[in-house]
Design a protein around this motif. Structure first.
Motif, PDB file in Angstrom:
ATOM      1  N   LEU A   1       0.842  -1.277   0.033  1.00  0.00           N
ATOM      2  CA  LEU A   1       0.047   0.120  -0.024  1.00  0.00           C
ATOM      3  C   LEU A   1       0.730   1.229  -0.111  1.00  0.00           C
ATOM      4  CD1 LEU A   1      -2.842  -1.036   2.664  1.00  0.00           C
ATOM      5  CD2 LEU A   1      -2.826  -1.245   0.087  1.00  0.00           C
ATOM      6  N   LYS A   2       2.176   1.232   0.375  1.00  0.00           N
ATOM      7  CA  LYS A   2       3.102   2.385   0.508  1.00  0.00           C
ATOM      8  C   LYS A   2       3.542   2.848  -0.904  1.00  0.00           C
ATOM      9  CE  LYS A   2       4.764   2.217   5.010  1.00  0.00           C
ATOM     10  NZ  LYS A   2       5.796   2.127   6.185  1.00  0.00           N
ATOM     11  N   THR A   3       3.598   4.080  -1.132  1.00  0.00           N
ATOM     12  CA  THR A   3       4.409   4.437  -2.267  1.00  0.00           C
ATOM     13  C   THR A   3       5.821   4.883  -2.105  1.00  0.00           C
ATOM     14  OG1 THR A   3       3.711   6.889  -1.873  1.00  0.00           O
ATOM     15  CG2 THR A   3       2.069   5.585  -2.897  1.00  0.00           C
ATOM     16  N   GLN A   4       6.288   5.226  -3.160  1.00  0.00           N
ATOM     17  CA  GLN A   4       7.929   5.641  -2.932  1.00  0.00           C
ATOM     18  C   GLN A   4       8.129   6.605  -2.103  1.00  0.00           C
ATOM     19  OE1 GLN A   4      10.589   3.923  -4.743  1.00  0.00           O
ATOM     20  NE2 GLN A   4      11.619   4.734  -3.002  1.00  0.00           N
ATOM     21  N   GLU A   5       7.099   7.672  -2.172  1.00  0.00           N
ATOM     22  CA  GLU A   5       7.074   9.066  -1.239  1.00  0.00           C
ATOM     23  C   GLU A   5       7.001   8.587   0.236  1.00  0.00           C
ATOM     24  OE1 GLU A   5       5.280   8.839  -4.097  1.00  0.00           O
ATOM     25  OE2 GLU A   5       6.789   9.955  -5.348  1.00  0.00           O
ATOM     26  N   GLU A   6       6.155   7.486   0.449  1.00  0.00           N
ATOM     27  CA  GLU A   6       5.944   7.092   1.782  1.00  0.00           C
ATOM     28  C   GLU A   6       6.759   6.433   2.606  1.00  0.00           C
ATOM     29  OE1 GLU A   6       1.085   7.227   1.429  1.00  0.00           O
ATOM     30  OE2 GLU A   6       2.074   5.365   1.035  1.00  0.00           O
ATOM     31  N   THR A   7       7.680   5.679   1.943  1.00  0.00           N
ATOM     32  CA  THR A   7       8.886   4.891   2.561  1.00  0.00           C
ATOM     33  C   THR A   7      10.114   5.741   2.857  1.00  0.00           C
ATOM     34  OG1 THR A   7       9.707   4.812   0.183  1.00  0.00           O
ATOM     35  CG2 THR A   7       8.134   3.057   1.013  1.00  0.00           C
ATOM     36  N   SER A   8      10.596   5.197   3.848  1.00  0.00           N
ATOM     37  CA  SER A   8      11.745   5.869   4.377  1.00  0.00           C
ATOM     38  C   SER A   8      12.502   4.950   5.255  1.00  0.00           C
ATOM     39  CB  SER A   8      11.444   7.216   5.194  1.00  0.00           C
ATOM     40  OG  SER A   8      10.649   6.672   6.355  1.00  0.00           O
ATOM     41  N   GLU A   9      13.793   5.356   5.530  1.00  0.00           N
ATOM     42  CA  GLU A   9      14.664   4.425   6.544  1.00  0.00           C
ATOM     43  C   GLU A   9      13.759   4.048   7.606  1.00  0.00           C
ATOM     44  OE1 GLU A   9      18.608   5.794   7.278  1.00  0.00           O
ATOM     45  OE2 GLU A   9      18.994   6.110   5.195  1.00  0.00           O
ATOM     46  N   SER A  10      12.945   4.877   8.320  1.00  0.00           N
ATOM     47  CA  SER A  10      12.316   4.546   9.493  1.00  0.00           C
ATOM     48  C   SER A  10      11.071   3.912   9.222  1.00  0.00           C
ATOM     49  CB  SER A  10      11.910   5.827  10.485  1.00  0.00           C
ATOM     50  OG  SER A  10      11.260   6.770   9.598  1.00  0.00           O
ATOM     51  N   THR A  11      10.573   3.824   7.991  1.00  0.00           N
ATOM     52  CA  THR A  11       9.108   3.382   7.753  1.00  0.00           C
ATOM     53  C   THR A  11       9.423   2.855   6.331  1.00  0.00           C
ATOM     54  OG1 THR A  11       8.110   5.369   6.991  1.00  0.00           O
ATOM     55  CG2 THR A  11       7.611   4.873   9.251  1.00  0.00           C
ATOM     56  N   PRO A  12      10.134   1.773   6.125  1.00  0.00           N
ATOM     57  CA  PRO A  12      10.255   1.132   4.768  1.00  0.00           C
ATOM     58  C   PRO A  12       9.219   0.300   4.276  1.00  0.00           C
ATOM     59  CG  PRO A  12      11.462  -0.165   6.438  1.00  0.00           C
ATOM     60  CD  PRO A  12      11.069   1.163   7.105  1.00  0.00           C
ATOM     61  N   ALA A  13       9.072  -0.067   3.011  1.00  0.00           N
ATOM     62  CA  ALA A  13       7.914  -0.719   2.452  1.00  0.00           C
ATOM     63  C   ALA A  13       8.102  -2.282   2.769  1.00  0.00           C
ATOM     64  CB  ALA A  13       7.796  -0.585   1.166  1.00  0.00           C
ATOM     65  N   GLY A  14       9.706  -2.499   2.821  1.00  0.00           N
ATOM     66  CA  GLY A  14      10.176  -3.938   2.907  1.00  0.00           C
ATOM     67  C   GLY A  14      11.043  -4.008   4.009  1.00  0.00           C
ATOM     68  N   THR A  15      10.488  -5.039   4.901  1.00  0.00           N
ATOM     69  CA  THR A  15      11.388  -5.470   6.050  1.00  0.00           C
ATOM     70  C   THR A  15      11.650  -6.924   6.057  1.00  0.00           C
ATOM     71  OG1 THR A  15       9.766  -3.902   7.492  1.00  0.00           O
ATOM     72  CG2 THR A  15      11.111  -5.285   8.445  1.00  0.00           C
ATOM     73  N   ALA A  16      12.944  -7.211   6.663  1.00  0.00           N
ATOM     74  CA  ALA A  16      13.594  -8.606   6.620  1.00  0.00           C
ATOM     75  C   ALA A  16      13.407  -9.115   8.051  1.00  0.00           C
ATOM     76  CB  ALA A  16      14.945  -8.603   6.005  1.00  0.00           C
ATOM     77  N   PHE A  17      12.862 -10.140   8.381  1.00  0.00           N
ATOM     78  CA  PHE A  17      12.701 -10.896   9.595  1.00  0.00           C
ATOM     79  C   PHE A  17      13.721 -12.140   9.520  1.00  0.00           C
ATOM     80  CE2 PHE A  17       8.653  -8.495   9.169  1.00  0.00           C
ATOM     81  CZ  PHE A  17       8.463  -8.090  10.430  1.00  0.00           C
ATOM     82  N   LYS A  18      14.311 -12.246  10.520  1.00  0.00           N
ATOM     83  CA  LYS A  18      15.523 -13.559  10.747  1.00  0.00           C
ATOM     84  C   LYS A  18      14.722 -14.550  11.364  1.00  0.00           C
ATOM     85  CE  LYS A  18      19.484 -10.482  11.165  1.00  0.00           C
ATOM     86  NZ  LYS A  18      20.560 -10.071  12.107  1.00  0.00           N
ATOM     87  N   THR A  19      14.791 -15.676  10.854  1.00  0.00           N
ATOM     88  CA  THR A  19      14.279 -16.848  11.551  1.00  0.00           C
ATOM     89  C   THR A  19      15.615 -17.746  11.669  1.00  0.00           C
ATOM     90  OG1 THR A  19      14.092 -18.214   9.410  1.00  0.00           O
ATOM     91  CG2 THR A  19      12.329 -16.658  10.017  1.00  0.00           C
ATOM     92  N   LYS A  20      14.986 -18.884  12.473  1.00  0.00           N
ATOM     93  CA  LYS A  20      16.223 -19.865  12.847  1.00  0.00           C
ATOM     94  C   LYS A  20      16.285 -21.000  11.690  1.00  0.00           C
ATOM     95  CE  LYS A  20      15.431 -19.162  17.919  1.00  0.00           C
ATOM     96  NZ  LYS A  20      15.053 -19.810  19.142  1.00  0.00           N
ATOM     97  N   HIS A  21      15.823 -20.699  10.586  1.00  0.00           N
ATOM     98  CA  HIS A  21      15.575 -21.867   9.613  1.00  0.00           C
ATOM     99  C   HIS A  21      16.025 -21.277   8.297  1.00  0.00           C
ATOM    100  CE1 HIS A  21      14.022 -24.325  13.028  1.00  0.00           C
ATOM    101  NE2 HIS A  21      13.195 -23.308  13.304  1.00  0.00           N
ATOM    102  N   SER A  22      16.973 -22.021   7.577  1.00  0.00           N
ATOM    103  CA  SER A  22      17.378 -21.421   6.236  1.00  0.00           C
ATOM    104  C   SER A  22      16.810 -22.561   5.362  1.00  0.00           C
ATOM    105  CB  SER A  22      18.893 -21.209   6.064  1.00  0.00           C
ATOM    106  OG  SER A  22      19.645 -22.519   6.371  1.00  0.00           O
ATOM    107  N   GLY A  23      16.824 -22.324   4.181  1.00  0.00           N
ATOM    108  CA  GLY A  23      16.514 -23.496   2.997  1.00  0.00           C
ATOM    109  C   GLY A  23      15.129 -23.428   2.859  1.00  0.00           C
ATOM    110  N   ASN A  24      14.412 -22.446   2.536  1.00  0.00           N
ATOM    111  CA  ASN A  24      13.089 -22.386   2.320  1.00  0.00           C
ATOM    112  C   ASN A  24      12.568 -22.340   0.715  1.00  0.00           C
ATOM    113  OD1 ASN A  24      12.462 -22.372   5.181  1.00  0.00           O
ATOM    114  ND2 ASN A  24      13.178 -20.309   4.969  1.00  0.00           N
ATOM    115  N   GLY A  25      11.446 -23.270   0.510  1.00  0.00           N
ATOM    116  CA  GLY A  25      11.149 -23.262  -0.930  1.00  0.00           C
ATOM    117  C   GLY A  25       9.774 -22.833  -1.424  1.00  0.00           C
ATOM    118  N   ALA A  26       8.918 -22.832  -0.325  1.00  0.00           N
ATOM    119  CA  ALA A  26       7.453 -22.478  -0.591  1.00  0.00           C
ATOM    120  C   ALA A  26       6.857 -21.599   0.595  1.00  0.00           C
ATOM    121  CB  ALA A  26       6.691 -23.611  -0.593  1.00  0.00           C
ATOM    122  N   VAL A  27       5.966 -20.740   0.186  1.00  0.00           N
ATOM    123  CA  VAL A  27       5.251 -19.937   1.183  1.00  0.00           C
ATOM    124  C   VAL A  27       3.843 -19.632   0.837  1.00  0.00           C
ATOM    125  CG1 VAL A  27       6.016 -17.776   0.162  1.00  0.00           C
ATOM    126  CG2 VAL A  27       5.293 -17.796   2.530  1.00  0.00           C
ATOM    127  N   ALA A  28       2.885 -19.699   1.810  1.00  0.00           N
ATOM    128  CA  ALA A  28       1.461 -19.189   1.483  1.00  0.00           C
ATOM    129  C   ALA A  28       1.049 -18.428   2.594  1.00  0.00           C
ATOM    130  CB  ALA A  28       0.680 -20.747   1.268  1.00  0.00           C
TER     131      ALA A  28
END
Length: 400
Positions: free
Chosen positions: A279-306
């Motif tokens: 829902l965010k536009t380029q103008e609404e994104t910033s370092e404090s409120t990015p449109a993309g966020t990475a979450f760390k998990t304890k498990h690598s090697g993932n091939g599917a998501v729903a």
């Protein structure tokens, strides 16, 4: 919450395939399960009888995607073909008596489309609501350059938008096999949708068509169409970038978009899960409120998501064969489903139904309680050739 100490088991196992299951889909009414495997075999299974309704050789190579579209079925294979089939109806004899795969009729093919399946990227279908006949827009990788995308109207199959992306970035392709020489690499996953902020109305001109693409370098790009509704475009003209984020250090292996088209999730070979605000536009994104966020998990090697239809829970299939359930908001681990001994390549949720929702009423001899039970299903497909069906709790008390 799914308690790992109770060691949950699948409530059903489907063994209609003899090779690795590569794609899954369940109809919006939760009545039919669609599955495809690495040999090109497609199977439609009834959720009521758990018997196959039809099974046929849809492609000569592995299936990348399968989806129900009204009275038709779309299949997409590694044989560079996309087929549209007439969907067979479930007969009372199949529902009541034993049946073998050899007894089932083969769906009739309606029409086909030549596609580029070099990059393992499945199609994305956007059904057009309100049309007098069944119409849709189909997004697939470009026929020549795998880093670009094409959009085809169905059933006319007259290409509407060609080479969406950055043609200048791919002009120096150095690979003879068609692999992209672009900085982002080839498209790994895509999703075509109308912006939730411009919800489809009676005025088609008010709809904002968007295309979300995940790439080989781990980046995700959201583009929107600024060309007139039915104007044909080439070389990416008529499209502009809304935002671009690179959250993964490895190629994006799978992407899922919520039913509301408000956010998306990506997984990769790394241990990260990317979450993107659509829902965010380029103008609404910033370092404090990015449109993309990475979450760390304890498990690598993932091939599917729903993502479940209510948008609260997601399932991630791992190369270790396990399916992990997370909150889509916090990416907190809710539970782990363990059965498959080989990699899980496909996961999907049944359409979630609240107990208080009786709008659909009782039809086809299915009670609301049965519909609610079907709405709790999560389905996984593995390289062990089995499809597992799990009954999940409602997660209503889970903070997400």
């Amino acid at each position: 919450m799914v308690k790992q100490s109770t060691a949950p088991s699948p409530i059903h196992l489907l063994r209609s395939h003899s090779s690795a299951v590569s794609t899954l889909f369940i109809s919006t009414d939760n009545v039919r399960i669609y599955s495809g495997d690495s040999t090109g075999q497609a199977v439609v299974t009834s959720t009521r009888s758990l018997r196959p309704l039809t099974s046929w050789k849809a492609h000569t190579d592995s299936l990348l995607g399968i989806e129900e579209w009204g009275s038709q079925i779309i299949t997409h294979g590694r044989d560079n073909k996309l087929h549209v089939w007439a969907r067979p109806e479930e007969s009372a004899s199949i529902r009541q008596g034993p049946v073998t795969l050899s007894d089932l009729s083969t769906p009739a093919i309606c029409y086909s489309l030549d596609v580029n399946a070099l990059n393992y990227c499945r199609f994305s279908l956007l059904a057009i609501a309100g049309a007098s006949t069944q119409e849709g827009l189909l997004a697939v990788p470009n026929l020549v350059e795998s880093a670009l995308a094409d959009i085809w109207p169905l059933p006319s199959r007259q290409r509407l938008h060609a080479a969406i992306g950055d043609p200048l970035d791919t002009s120096a392709t150095a690979f003879s096999d068609g692999r992209s020489g672009s900085k982002s690499g080839i498209i790994m996953s895509m999703h075509l949708f109308y912006s939730a902020s411009s919800a489809p109305s009676s005025s088609t001109s008010a709809k904002e068509l968007r295309l979300l693409c995940a790439y080989e370098d781990g980046s995700v790009v959201l583009r929107q169409r600024n060309a007139p509704e039915n104007k044909q475009t080439v070389e990416g003209r008529g499209w502009e970038v809304v935002w671009k984020f690179k959250l993964h250090v490895e190629s994006v292996m799978a992407m899922a978009v919520s039913s509301s088209c408000s956010f998306a999730l990506t997984v990769s070979a790394d241990h990260l899960v990317g979450r993107y605000d659509l829902l965010k536009t380029q103008e609404e994104t910033s370092e404090s409120t990015p449109a993309g966020t990475a979450f760390k998990t304890k498990h690598s090697g993932n091939g599917a998501v729903a993502i479940r239809s209510d948008g609260r829970v997601c399932a991630i299939g791992g190369w270790d064969g396990k399916v992990r359930l997370y909150s889509t908001k916090t990416l907190k681990l809710l539970g782990t489903l363990v059965h498959h001994k080989q990699g899980c390549q496909a996961v999907t949720f049944a359409s979630h139904i609240d107990r208080g929702d009786d709008s659909s009423g009782d039809e086809d001899d299915i009670t609301m309680e049965e519909k609610y039970t079907l709405g709790q299903w999560m389905i996984a497909g593995s390289t062990d050739a089995k499809v597992s069906i799990w009954a999940l709790m409602n997660f209503e008390k889970t903070r997400t």
